[in-house]
Design an enzyme around this catalytic site. Structure first.
Site, PDB file in Angstrom:
ATOM      1  N   SER A  41      -0.505  46.262  19.278  1.00  0.00           N
ATOM      2  CA  SER A  41       0.847  46.324  18.736  1.00  0.00           C
ATOM      3  C   SER A  41       1.740  46.914  19.805  1.00  0.00           C
ATOM      4  CB  SER A  41       0.883  47.210  17.485  1.00  0.00           C
ATOM      5  OG  SER A  41       2.213  47.551  17.118  1.00  0.00           O
ATOM      6  N   TYR A  68      -1.722  55.234  13.463  1.00  0.00           N
ATOM      7  CA  TYR A  68      -1.615  53.814  13.767  1.00  0.00           C
ATOM      8  C   TYR A  68      -1.304  53.603  15.244  1.00  0.00           C
ATOM      9  CZ  TYR A  68       0.337  49.077  13.814  1.00  0.00           C
ATOM     10  OH  TYR A  68       0.608  47.766  14.113  1.00  0.00           O
TER      11      TYR A  68
END
Length: 275
Positions: free
Chosen positions: A142, A155
């Site tokens: 990401s 995350y």
């Protein structure tokens, strides 16, 4: 379509929805046989049924190494091999007001799904590919693993670790003609942002999500909206012989977000007018 994956056996983890579904559909359109590996049984079975003989579903929790091993074995049994492994499954960590409010209660779960799932998938697919002429592994990171920022700390940490792991795996597996590359999506509307909201946030989720999406648009140089299909195109490139000399790379698919801040004013063609 050009049938670039004709007859190729593939696995897409987290393939029942969002970006994973976009990858599955693109791969099938290109002639691949796909195992949809996901914990969302109803969605996965429905997608496999829609795609016909080219796809099968296997319930897979990537946080469980035995489940990962089983889905690799299923691909080999059903399709006669494994050519492409897409480690896409992931989850977000809860949004908090700030680091001081973070209790890291879901740290283990986030790391097991996002990082261990990628590591186990790369290992198990690599073991098979090493003995069968090589292959392609694509791991989903990401832009949150590239750009620092507040919120969803676990995350971001997991996605940064995926990038480093993928580069390391690429070096080690190159000897076996196995390519390992990484995609870093950004600003792609998927259910993962909704899953980051706490119970308190859910009551005003619509307003919250609209604000986050607008911030993403403001930070993105390209003003067109990204979609799961854009990520699928990038994954397709890494899965095919077009990238036969490419390994250990990280490709942001983010409308230019990680390249830098947007220009305040659109420049003229001669370069004037920007500030």
């Amino acid at each position: 379509m050009s049938a670039e994956l004709e007859g190729k056996a593939t696995i897409v983890t987290g393939g029942a929805s969002g970006i994973g579904r976009g990858i599955v559909e693109r791969f099938v359109a290109e002639g691949a046989h796909v195992v949809i590996a996901d914990v969302q049984t109803e969605l996965g079975e429905a997608l496999a049924a829609d795609l016909g003989d080219a796809a099968i579903f296997q319930r897979t929790d990537v946080a469980d190494q035995d489940d990962v091993a089983r889905v690799v074995a299923r691909a080999v049994d059903e399709f006669g091999g494994l050519d492409v492994m897409v480690n896409n499954a992931g989850r977000s960590s809860p949004l908090k007001k700030g680091l001081f409010d973070e209790d890291f209660a879901e740290f283990d779960s986030v790391m097991r799904v996002n990082l261990l799932g990628v590591m186990a998938g790369t290992r198990d697919a690599g073991r098979y590919m090493a003995d069968h002429g090589g292959g392609a592994i694509v791991n989903m990171a990401s832009i949150g693993g590239i750009l620092a920022g507040g919120g969803v700390a676990s995350y971001r940490a997991s996605k940064a670790a995926i990038i480093q792991f993928s580069k390391s795996a690429a070096i080690e597996l190159a000897h076996y003609d196995i390519r390992v590359n990484c995609i870093a999506p950004g600003n792609i509307p998927t259910p993962i942002l909704r899953s980051a909201a706490t119970d308190e946030d859910r009551e005003r989720l619509e307003k919250f999500e609209a604000r986050i999406r607008q911030q993403m648009r403001d930070d993105r140089p390209l003003k067109r909206e990204g979609a799961a299909s854009d990520v699928a195109e990038a994954v397709l490139y890494f899965a095919t012989d077009r990238s036969r000399y490419v390994t250990g790379t990280v490709l942001p698919v983010d409308g230019g977000t990680v390249a830098g801040k947007v220009m305040v004013r659109k420049p003229n063609r001669d370069g004037s007018g920007a500030r």
